[in-house]
Design an enzyme around this catalytic site. Structure first.
Site, PDB file in Angstrom:
ATOM      1  N   ASP A  95      56.444  51.727  22.619  1.00  0.00           N
ATOM      2  CA  ASP A  95      57.610  52.516  21.793  1.00  0.00           C
ATOM      3  C   ASP A  95      57.353  54.304  21.658  1.00  0.00           C
ATOM      4  O   ASP A  95      58.542  54.681  21.570  1.00  0.00           O
ATOM      5  CB  ASP A  95      57.770  52.078  20.714  1.00  0.00           C
ATOM      6  CG  ASP A  95      58.363  50.510  20.414  1.00  0.00           C
ATOM      7  OD1 ASP A  95      58.464  49.855  21.622  1.00  0.00           O
ATOM      8  OD2 ASP A  95      58.384  49.875  19.382  1.00  0.00           O
ATOM      9  N   SER A 143      56.464  56.547  16.134  1.00  0.00           N
ATOM     10  CA  SER A 143      57.123  57.662  15.862  1.00  0.00           C
ATOM     11  C   SER A 143      56.280  58.893  15.269  1.00  0.00           C
ATOM     12  O   SER A 143      56.437  59.894  15.733  1.00  0.00           O
ATOM     13  CB  SER A 143      58.321  57.339  14.735  1.00  0.00           C
ATOM     14  OG  SER A 143      59.057  58.589  14.639  1.00  0.00           O
ATOM     15  N   GLY A 183      57.536  52.961  13.128  1.00  0.00           N
ATOM     16  CA  GLY A 183      56.893  54.000  12.414  1.00  0.00           C
ATOM     17  C   GLY A 183      55.655  54.545  12.856  1.00  0.00           C
ATOM     18  O   GLY A 183      55.694  55.702  12.916  1.00  0.00           O
ATOM     19  N   GLY A 227      58.658  46.728  12.424  1.00  0.00           N
ATOM     20  CA  GLY A 227      59.887  46.610  13.668  1.00  0.00           C
ATOM     21  C   GLY A 227      60.701  47.589  13.670  1.00  0.00           C
ATOM     22  O   GLY A 227      61.583  47.842  14.519  1.00  0.00           O
ATOM     23  N   LEU A 228      60.249  48.875  12.832  1.00  0.00           N
ATOM     24  CA  LEU A 228      61.074  49.911  12.869  1.00  0.00           C
ATOM     25  C   LEU A 228      60.345  51.361  13.509  1.00  0.00           C
ATOM     26  O   LEU A 228      60.803  52.469  13.585  1.00  0.00           O
ATOM     27  CB  LEU A 228      60.966  50.361  11.242  1.00  0.00           C
ATOM     28  CG  LEU A 228      61.943  49.383  10.474  1.00  0.00           C
ATOM     29  CD1 LEU A 228      61.600  49.777   9.159  1.00  0.00           C
ATOM     30  CD2 LEU A 228      63.430  49.321  10.973  1.00  0.00           C
ATOM     31  N   LYS A 236      63.277  53.618  13.933  1.00  0.00           N
ATOM     32  CA  LYS A 236      64.323  53.291  15.028  1.00  0.00           C
ATOM     33  C   LYS A 236      64.846  51.770  14.725  1.00  0.00           C
ATOM     34  O   LYS A 236      63.853  51.054  13.922  1.00  0.00           O
ATOM     35  CB  LYS A 236      63.989  53.123  16.446  1.00  0.00           C
ATOM     36  CG  LYS A 236      62.693  52.369  17.091  1.00  0.00           C
ATOM     37  CD  LYS A 236      63.069  50.870  16.978  1.00  0.00           C
ATOM     38  CE  LYS A 236      61.891  50.256  17.397  1.00  0.00           C
ATOM     39  NZ  LYS A 236      61.652  48.741  17.149  1.00  0.00           N
ATOM     40  N   PRO A 248      58.039  51.491   6.510  1.00  0.00           N
ATOM     41  CA  PRO A 248      57.122  50.345   6.149  1.00  0.00           C
ATOM     42  C   PRO A 248      56.403  49.962   7.475  1.00  0.00           C
ATOM     43  O   PRO A 248      57.323  50.025   8.434  1.00  0.00           O
ATOM     44  CB  PRO A 248      57.972  49.333   5.452  1.00  0.00           C
ATOM     45  CG  PRO A 248      59.288  49.862   5.516  1.00  0.00           C
ATOM     46  CD  PRO A 248      59.439  51.021   6.216  1.00  0.00           C
TER      47      PRO A 248
HETATM   48  O1  C5P Z   1      52.366  48.651  22.797  1.00  0.00           O
HETATM   49  P1  C5P Z   1      52.049  48.342  21.486  1.00  0.00           P
HETATM   50  O2  C5P Z   1      50.516  48.681  21.118  1.00  0.00           O
HETATM   51  O3  C5P Z   1      52.977  48.600  20.590  1.00  0.00           O
HETATM   52  O4  C5P Z   1      51.917  46.785  21.835  1.00  0.00           O
HETATM   53  C1  C5P Z   1      51.354  45.944  20.698  1.00  0.00           C
HETATM   54  C2  C5P Z   1      51.233  44.418  21.387  1.00  0.00           C
HETATM   55  O5  C5P Z   1      52.390  43.728  21.649  1.00  0.00           O
HETATM   56  C3  C5P Z   1      50.484  44.474  22.786  1.00  0.00           C
HETATM   57  O6  C5P Z   1      49.195  44.570  22.494  1.00  0.00           O
HETATM   58  C4  C5P Z   1      51.132  43.410  23.308  1.00  0.00           C
HETATM   59  O7  C5P Z   1      50.677  42.240  22.870  1.00  0.00           O
HETATM   60  C5  C5P Z   1      52.504  43.177  22.586  1.00  0.00           C
HETATM   61  N1  C5P Z   1      53.481  43.957  23.418  1.00  0.00           N
HETATM   62  C6  C5P Z   1      53.893  43.125  24.738  1.00  0.00           C
HETATM   63  N2  C5P Z   1      55.256  43.586  25.523  1.00  0.00           N
HETATM   64  C7  C5P Z   1      55.620  44.974  25.071  1.00  0.00           C
HETATM   65  C8  C5P Z   1      55.162  45.733  24.024  1.00  0.00           C
HETATM   66  C9  C5P Z   1      54.178  45.201  23.080  1.00  0.00           C
HETATM   67  O8  C5P Z   1      53.527  42.172  24.753  1.00  0.00           O
HETATM   68  N3  C5P Z   1      56.630  45.359  25.815  1.00  0.00           N
END
Ligand code: C5P
Length: 287
Positions: free
Chosen positions: A137, A108, A105, A102-103, A11, A98
């Protein structure tokens, strides 16, 4: 042995605003997530002769163990449904997205594994709560349609439509851990209030596009404002993309950027300018 092969798309974020720090430590966001035709390829098999999970990874190197979100998705599905007593799960993951990029991956991949397992087992289960435990995500990738206005921590999804686009993805060469990027916002939340007074969400809400053109008014990403002074590769990439188009942005918390084009010919020309200048350049389109 039953098996399903499924594509897990990347994405991009057509604009991203960080709107607050939540009591659970996560951040609230506003963004338009839109999938593109860059995909990981996943095959999931159920084998009643085995137990447990096996994962084989090819393509871009990624861990073939329980640290991989594809593995964790299979584990979560097993734990939730009790299928571990009946069958083992084998996953092959061909990685082309990659990570970190920020994509989306990893998220998904997790969503693709959950969707494949639901289909293979025929178990009627709402996957969204399971997806939320795996990553912010993941719920987006469980949604059919490929484009959504995303708010909350990432779990409030409103399907949206964006016009078809051609796209170049560029890896800026930086390595930016997502938690560290969010932490910068905690230290500098006020810095962003003037940075993005009108967002593309306004355009989306009212169903209009800037001057009738098929792209959002603003593709601003609060992360870029926060990160650019610390990561010179981001500034260099932003400058290169600005020479080619105004329709570019950072995806998620980076380090990948995207640039949007209306025609394949324009995208190909841009690809020619960018190739060789960055560790990874990939031409694709909206899904
Ligand atoms: O949810 P995810 O594992 O992708 O998030 C990784 C880290 O990014 C979280 O531990 C948090 O520190 C930060 N995060 C956040 N707010 C979000 C998504 C991610 O603070 N909405």
């Amino acid at each position: 042995m039953r098996r399903i092969s499924i594509e897990a798309p990347a994405k991009i974020n057509l604009g991203l605003r960080i709107t607050g720090l939540r009591p659970d430590g996560f951040h609230s966001l506003e963004s338009i997530f839109s999938t593109v035709s860059l995909t990981d390829e996943i095959t999931v098999s159920l084998d009643p002769r085995t137990t447990g999970i096996s994962l084989i990874c090819t393509g871009i190197p990624s861990p073939a163990d329980e640290s991989n979100l594809a593995w964790r998705a299979a584990q979560a599905f097993m734990d939730k449904t009790g299928i571990k007593n009946r069958s083992g799960i084998s996953i092959t993951l061909h990685k082309k997205i990659p990570s970190p990029g920020g994509l989306g991956g990893g998220s998904s991949d997790a969503a693709a594994v959950l969707l494949a397992l639901r289909k293979l087992t025929g178990i009627r289960i709402n996957l969204t709560p399971l997806g939320e435990t795996l990553g912010s995500d993941v719920p987006f990738f469980l949604l059919p349609g490929g484009t959504a206005l995303v708010t909350g921590r990432g779990e409030i999804l409103k399907p949206a439509v964006v016009p078809r686009f051609h796209c170049i993805l560029v890896h800026s060469g930086e390595n930016i851990p997502t938690p560290a990027a969010f932490k910068l916002w905690d230290e500098h939340p006020g810095d962003l209030t003037e940075a993005c007074p009108i967002s593309n969400y306004t355009a989306l809400k009212f169903g209009v596009w800037h001057e009738g053109k098929p792209f959002p008014v603003r593709l601003d990403n609060d992360f870029l404002t926060l990160l650019r002074s610390r990561y010179p590769g981001l500034v260099r990439t932003a400058e290169e993309l600005s020479r080619l188009t105004v329709n570019w942005g950072l995806s998620g918390s980076g380090p990948a950027f995207y640039a949007l084009f209306r025609s394949e010919a324009e995208a190909k020309e841009a690809e020619g300018h960018l190739s060789g200048k960055f560790p990874w350049v990939f031409r694709c389109q909206s899904r």
